[in-house]
Design a protein around this motif. Structure first.
Motif, PDB file in Angstrom:
ATOM      1  N   TYR A 171      -8.933  -1.542   0.643  1.00  0.00           N
ATOM      2  CA  TYR A 171      -9.251  -2.095   1.580  1.00  0.00           C
ATOM      3  C   TYR A 171      -8.865  -3.699   1.459  1.00  0.00           C
ATOM      4  N   VAL A 172      -8.229  -3.736   2.669  1.00  0.00           N
ATOM      5  CA  VAL A 172      -7.285  -5.515   2.578  1.00  0.00           C
ATOM      6  C   VAL A 172      -7.440  -5.684   4.307  1.00  0.00           C
ATOM      7  N   THR A 173      -7.908  -6.887   4.423  1.00  0.00           N
ATOM      8  CA  THR A 173      -8.205  -7.712   5.227  1.00  0.00           C
ATOM      9  C   THR A 173      -6.426  -8.827   5.605  1.00  0.00           C
ATOM     10  N   ASP A 174      -6.643  -8.751   6.770  1.00  0.00           N
ATOM     11  CA  ASP A 174      -5.465 -10.461   7.373  1.00  0.00           C
ATOM     12  C   ASP A 174      -5.758 -11.260   6.616  1.00  0.00           C
ATOM     13  N   GLY A 175      -5.061 -11.876   5.360  1.00  0.00           N
ATOM     14  CA  GLY A 175      -5.905 -12.917   4.954  1.00  0.00           C
ATOM     15  C   GLY A 175      -5.732 -14.174   5.721  1.00  0.00           C
ATOM     16  N   ALA A 176      -5.198 -14.533   6.975  1.00  0.00           N
ATOM     17  CA  ALA A 176      -5.342 -15.490   7.362  1.00  0.00           C
ATOM     18  C   ALA A 176      -6.364 -16.015   8.502  1.00  0.00           C
ATOM     19  N   THR A 177      -6.769 -14.263   9.285  1.00  0.00           N
ATOM     20  CA  THR A 177      -8.045 -14.397   9.877  1.00  0.00           C
ATOM     21  C   THR A 177      -9.585 -13.808   9.039  1.00  0.00           C
ATOM     22  N   GLY A 178      -9.016 -13.432   8.462  1.00  0.00           N
ATOM     23  CA  GLY A 178     -10.291 -11.888   7.217  1.00  0.00           C
ATOM     24  C   GLY A 178     -10.593 -10.944   8.217  1.00  0.00           C
ATOM     25  N   GLY A 179      -9.928 -10.785   8.608  1.00  0.00           N
ATOM     26  CA  GLY A 179     -10.169  -9.519   9.829  1.00  0.00           C
ATOM     27  C   GLY A 179      -9.272  -7.892   9.942  1.00  0.00           C
ATOM     28  N   PRO A 180      -9.290  -6.820   9.989  1.00  0.00           N
ATOM     29  CA  PRO A 180      -8.619  -5.917  10.012  1.00  0.00           C
ATOM     30  C   PRO A 180      -7.167  -5.737  10.620  1.00  0.00           C
ATOM     31  N   ILE A 181      -6.022  -5.552  10.373  1.00  0.00           N
ATOM     32  CA  ILE A 181      -4.861  -5.319   9.934  1.00  0.00           C
ATOM     33  C   ILE A 181      -4.374  -4.651  10.762  1.00  0.00           C
ATOM     34  N   ASN A 182      -4.081  -4.594  12.675  1.00  0.00           N
ATOM     35  CA  ASN A 182      -3.630  -3.937  13.408  1.00  0.00           C
ATOM     36  C   ASN A 182      -1.956  -3.996  14.063  1.00  0.00           C
ATOM     37  N   ASP A 183      -1.525  -4.639  13.637  1.00  0.00           N
ATOM     38  CA  ASP A 183       0.016  -4.754  14.387  1.00  0.00           C
ATOM     39  C   ASP A 183       0.678  -4.298  13.709  1.00  0.00           C
ATOM     40  N   SER A 184       1.507  -3.289  14.474  1.00  0.00           N
ATOM     41  CA  SER A 184       1.565  -2.160  13.534  1.00  0.00           C
ATOM     42  C   SER A 184       3.566  -2.449  12.751  1.00  0.00           C
ATOM     43  N   ASP A 185       3.555  -3.143  13.586  1.00  0.00           N
ATOM     44  CA  ASP A 185       4.901  -3.837  11.836  1.00  0.00           C
ATOM     45  C   ASP A 185       4.880  -4.128  11.225  1.00  0.00           C
ATOM     46  N   TRP A 186       3.435  -4.416  10.862  1.00  0.00           N
ATOM     47  CA  TRP A 186       2.716  -4.987   9.600  1.00  0.00           C
ATOM     48  C   TRP A 186       2.611  -4.108   9.010  1.00  0.00           C
ATOM     49  N   LEU A 187       1.926  -3.464  10.022  1.00  0.00           N
ATOM     50  CA  LEU A 187       1.713  -1.909   8.813  1.00  0.00           C
ATOM     51  C   LEU A 187       2.815  -1.401   7.803  1.00  0.00           C
ATOM     52  N   ASP A 188       3.795  -0.913   8.641  1.00  0.00           N
ATOM     53  CA  ASP A 188       5.285  -0.654   8.409  1.00  0.00           C
ATOM     54  C   ASP A 188       5.196  -0.802   8.048  1.00  0.00           C
TER      55      ASP A 188
END
Length: 452
Positions: A171-188
Motif C-alpha cells: 500500500y503506497v501513497t503520494d510521497g508529497a500529498t499523502g493521498g492515493p496515486i491516481n495519475d495514470s502515467d505515474w501508475l504505468d
C-alpha cells in the motif's frame, strides 16, 4: 443452502437480504463452559463465504482459535469457536461481537481473479500494488528502492515467499500529498519499472502487468496471487530435493470421498501456528468448496482439522486430478505463511524511504527477507521481518549486531518466540483435556471422525 455455481439473480439477491434481515446473526460469548478459553458461538442465515468472514474477523482481531466446530447443513449455520487473546487469556472485550455481526450483515465481497504479475489499484487513502515474481536475495530492497525513487511512500505491506516465488501486496501513497496515486502515467511507470525488477534475468513467469480490481482482504489476496502463480509446483529439481529433506515439517493432508454421506472429507495435520485456520478456510472457499461440517482441535504444538466439503453444486470431489490439486493447494497455503529465519522488529518514526534504507542495509550485509509485515500506526512504523543469510541458513550473531548498529539498536529488535511457544503448548494441552458439549454433539452425529 442455495447453490452458487453461477452469479445470483436479482431475485435471489433480494431474497438473501430478506433472510438476513429476518434472521440477523446471533453472536454469544460464553466464558463459563471452558475454563481455558472463551466460547464464541455464531448462528446465522447461511451464504457462501459466511465461515470465512467469521474466521477472518477473529483473525484480524488477533484472536487465537484453539478449537472450532462447524455445522452448516441447510440454510443456517452454527459455529462454535474456543478462543483466547494473543496472550492466551479469555476474551473480555465486547468488540468481537460487534465486528462479527457487522461482517455477517454485509454482502460478501465477490472474488475477482487477476493474472497479472503487477497490479495497481487506487482505493480510499492509498494505492495497492500487487507483485509476483521469482524470489532472490535483495529483491525486496530493489522493489522498495524503485518505489522510493518514484516518490511513493509505503504505508503498509505484506510479503510472502514460497517455492522460490515472492508475492507482495504493498500500500503506497503520494510521497508529497499523502493521498492515493491516481495519475495514470505515474501508475504505468510504477508497473513497468516493478515488472522489470521482478522479471530480472531468470524469471519467465512475470512478464504480464495489469490494473487489479476489487478490494479483497490483503492476506486472502496473497493466497490468490500465489495460487494463480501455481506456487504449489516446484520450479526446479534442486528445490524439490530440498523439500524432500524437510518432509518432517510438511503438513499431512488427505482427501477422501465419503460415499455414504456424499461428502469429500479433508484431514489436515500440521504444526499449529497463528492464522492457520484462516489459511485453510480461505483456500477451500477460493477453490469454491462449501464446508458443511468441520472440527478443528489443537493438541499441544499440533493442529488437527477435519472438513466435510462439497462443491457449490453440492457434488463431492470427482477425479484423482482434482483430489491431488486440493491436497497440493492446502499444503501450499499452510507453508506460505510458515516463518523461516530470525524475527526482527523495527519500531520508529515513519518517513519516506525508510523501508528502502532498511532493506538496503539487509542486502549489503547478506540478509535475505523470507517474510515481512509492514504497518503504520499514526506516525510510527511497526515492521516485522524474517531474515536468513543469502544461502537460506541461520544468520550469524555478528551480522545481526552489524545490522543493528547501522540501523539503530534502539529501533531494531531481535524477537525470540521460543519461550512463548513452549508456554502456550502447556496451556493448549490442558485445554484439550476438556471435551466440550459442542464436541460431543458433533461426535454423536458421526462427523468428527473420517469415514473409512
Amino acid at each position: 443452502m442455495m447453490s452458487c455455481g453461477s452469479p445470483p439473480t436479482e431475485v435471489e439477491d433480494e431474497y438473501e437480504k430478506l433472510v438476513i434481515r429476518m434472521n440477523p446473526p446471533r453472536v454469544t460469548v460464553d466464558n463459563t463452559s471452558d475454563i481455558a478459553a472463551t466460547l464464541v458461538k455464531v448462528d446465522s442465515a447461511n451464504k457462501f463465504g459466511s465461515l470465512l468472514e467469521v474466521v477472518q474477523v477473529l483473525t484480524d482481531l488477533k484472536i487465537t482459535i484453539r478449537r472450532a466446530y462447524i455445522s452448516s447443513d441447510g440454510e443456517w449455520f452454527m459455529d462454535v469457536f474456543h478462543v483466547v487473546d494473543h496472550e492466551g487469556n479469555k476474551l473480555s472485550d465486547s468488540e468481537v461481537i460487534n465486528r462479527i455481526e457487522q461482517s455477517l450483515g454485509a454482502k460478501a465481497l465477490r472474488l475477482q481473479s487477476s493474472k497479472s504479475s503487477v497490479g495497481i489499484q487506487a482505493i480510499a487513502g492509498h494505492t495497492s500494488v500487487e507483485l509476483i515474481g521469482r524470489d532472490r536475495p535483495g529483491l525486496l530492497s530493489e522493489v522498495f528502492a524503485v518505489l522510493t525513487d518514484l516518490k511513493c511512500n509505503v504505508v503498509a505491506a505484506e510479503v510472502w515467499t514460497h517455492n522460490s516465488r515472492m508475492a507482495s501486496v504493498v500500500y503506497v501513497t503520494d510521497g508529497a500529498t499523502g493521498g492515493p496515486i491516481n495519475d495514470s502515467d505515474w501508475l504505468d511507470k510504477i508497473k513497468v519499472l516493478l515488472r522489470y525488477v521482478l522479471k530480472g534475468n531468470r524469471d519467465k513467469r512475470s512478464a504480464k502487468t495489469a490494473i487489479s480490481k476489487g478490494a479483497t482482504h490483503k492476506e486472502r489476496r496473497l493466497h490468490q496471487i500465489m495460487c494463480a502463480d501455481r506456487d504449489y509446483n516446484s520450479e526446479d529439481e534442486s528445490l524439490e530435493e530440498e523439500e524432500e529433506t524437510s518432509d518432517r515439517n510438511k503438513p499431512f493432508v488427505t482427501v477422501e470421498n465419503c460415499i455414504e454421506k456424499e461428502y469429500t472429507v479433508v484431514n489436515v495435520r500440521c504444526k499449529d501456528r497463528p492464522k492457520l485456520l484462516f489459511d485453510t478456510i480461505c483456500t477451500l472457499t477460493d477453490m469454491k468448496f462449501v464446508v458443511f461440517h468441520g472440527t478443528v482441535i489443537t493438541e499441544g504444538p499440533e493442529a488437527h482439522q477435519e472438513y466435510y466439503i462439497r462443491h457449490l453444486d453440492e457434488s463431492p470431489v470427482s477425479s484423482e486430478g482434482e483430489r491431488q490439486r486440493l491436497v497440493h493447494c492446502l499444503e501450499a497455503a499452510i507453508q506460505r505463511r510458515n516463518t523461516e529465519g530470525l524475527r526482527l522488529e523495527l519500531c520508529c518514526e515513519d518517513r519516506v524511504g525508510l523501508l528502502s534504507d532498511v532493506t538496503r542495509i539487509f542486502r549489503e550485509n547478506g540478509l535475505a527477507v523470507s517474510q515481512a509485515e509492514v504497518s503504520t500506526r499514526g506516525s510510527q512504523a511497526m515492521n516485522v521481518f524474517y531474515v536468513m543469510d543469502a544461502s537460506g541458513n541461520p544468520v550469524q550473531s555478528h551480522t545481526i549486531e552489524a545490522v543493528r548498529n547501522e540501523i539503530g539498536e534502539r529501533i531494531l529488535h531481535v524477537k525470540d518466540d521460543s519461550s512463548s511457544t513452549s508456554r502456550d503448548s502447556g496451556r493448549l494441552s490442558f485445554g484439550n483435556m476438556i471435551r466440550s458439549r459442542s464436541e460431543k454433539f458433533l461426535y454423536n452425529l458421526g462427523l468428527i471422525r473420517s469415514c473409512s
